[in-house]
Design an enzyme around this catalytic site. Sequence first.
Site, PDB file in Angstrom:
ATOM      1  N   GLU A  30      20.186 -36.437  16.531  1.00 37.07           N
ATOM      2  CA  GLU A  30      19.071 -36.961  17.327  1.00 37.07           C
ATOM      3  C   GLU A  30      17.983 -37.557  16.436  1.00 37.07           C
ATOM      4  O   GLU A  30      17.374 -38.578  16.788  1.00 37.07           O
ATOM      5  CB  GLU A  30      18.499 -35.852  18.221  1.00 37.07           C
ATOM      6  CG  GLU A  30      19.486 -35.278  19.226  1.00 37.07           C
ATOM      7  CD  GLU A  30      20.102 -36.337  20.120  1.00 37.07           C
ATOM      8  OE1 GLU A  30      19.442 -37.362  20.379  1.00 37.07           O
ATOM      9  OE2 GLU A  30      21.261 -36.159  20.546  1.00 37.07           O
TER      10      GLU A  30
ATOM     11  N   HIS B 253      18.669 -41.148  15.585  1.00 39.13           N
ATOM     12  CA  HIS B 253      18.297 -42.131  16.608  1.00 39.13           C
ATOM     13  C   HIS B 253      16.830 -42.547  16.461  1.00 39.13           C
ATOM     14  O   HIS B 253      16.485 -43.705  16.702  1.00 39.13           O
ATOM     15  CB  HIS B 253      18.533 -41.546  17.999  1.00 39.13           C
ATOM     16  CG  HIS B 253      19.974 -41.524  18.399  1.00 39.13           C
ATOM     17  ND1 HIS B 253      20.795 -42.619  18.316  1.00 39.13           N
ATOM     18  CD2 HIS B 253      20.749 -40.515  18.900  1.00 39.13           C
ATOM     19  CE1 HIS B 253      22.007 -42.297  18.743  1.00 39.13           C
ATOM     20  NE2 HIS B 253      22.008 -41.032  19.092  1.00 39.13           N
TER      21      HIS B 253
ATOM     22  N   GLU C  45      25.820 -44.483  18.311  1.00 43.91           N
ATOM     23  CA  GLU C  45      26.278 -43.094  18.317  1.00 43.91           C
ATOM     24  C   GLU C  45      27.128 -42.814  17.087  1.00 43.91           C
ATOM     25  O   GLU C  45      26.993 -41.754  16.452  1.00 43.91           O
ATOM     26  CB  GLU C  45      27.081 -42.805  19.595  1.00 43.91           C
ATOM     27  CG  GLU C  45      26.259 -42.766  20.862  1.00 43.91           C
ATOM     28  CD  GLU C  45      25.167 -41.720  20.823  1.00 43.91           C
ATOM     29  OE1 GLU C  45      25.409 -40.602  20.334  1.00 43.91           O
ATOM     30  OE2 GLU C  45      24.050 -42.024  21.278  1.00 43.91           O
TER      31      GLU C  45
END
Length: 346
Positions: free
Chosen positions: A169, A172, A243
């Site tokens: 995370e 990102h 991803e």
Amino acid sequence: MRAFFDRQAEARRQTRRLLVLFGLMVAAVVAAVNGALALAWRLMAGGGWLGYPRFFFEVNTGVTLLFVLGGWWLESNTLRHEGGAALARRLGARPAREADFDERRLVHVVREMALAAGMTPPAVMVIERDAAINAFATGWDERDAVVALTEGALRHLTRAELQGVVAHELSHIREGDTRLNMRLVGMVYGLEMLYRLGEQLMEPDARGRRHAGALIGLALRVAGWLGWVAGHALQAAVARQREFLADARAVQWTRQRDGLGRALRKVLGQRRGEGDAGDGPLPLPQARHLWLVSVPRDAWLPWFDPHPPLAQRIARLYGGTMPPLPPHDGLDAADEPVVPARPTPV
């Protein structure tokens, strides 16, 4: 480890290609609108030759771009104004409570991984009453960033697995994926506005009669729908590449693949009935790409799924097929805190 650096570079290359393709798709929509409106104009003329009004194609192009770029600007600014924490609350998250052992452990893991990534620690939030293993990050930059995990992730993941999920995370945020995807959401929203304009022009009047502009409305509706479908498919394709990049970053920052790998295998185990899962909350349309894994009932078509198949992500991490794991696997093992070493900058 070199293979993961190569995969990071490949993911970035694929993302650039897809963004160029997105720009070409917008140009194709402009051409389709001009073509459809030209045909509608000819039909309105009864099939005969009637010259087009002055600046016909220029005005069509300008109005189309106004809707696409105007929709992008409106939607992007709305999301920017809300901020990361506000969007996280809309997705059902609340601030982590350090009085709770599991949530305090999560806060410590986020701080450790932020240190390893050379980032400012983001705000930490928890999604209550969700037994599924999932997580998301949001925010336009590091100052606005939020990392949120479900209660299922806190209950089923070991510390090493939490590190892998959090590192994913944080990638990102570090790579600007959230900002990128929100901008793509805005462009898709603009294409949807074009479709709605056509829908309004096709509506009958108070007496149920349709006017001549209904043909123009039909042309806009068809072009807008095709653009909307293509835009969503390209948006999902961009998100899938990010991803893969985030998975590779997680391995780089944690210095091992089992953290994220085992977490994804536990998600696979939940979905195959080896533990309590549930689908979790249905995400907002503009937030599908934020989650660690897709919500099963939301990923109804592979083209529109912003996440690669779980089995494919796991195979990339391990270099081959790996079996799913039950959610409780490894929870009885010693789980001492380990601070990863700071990685070499890429």
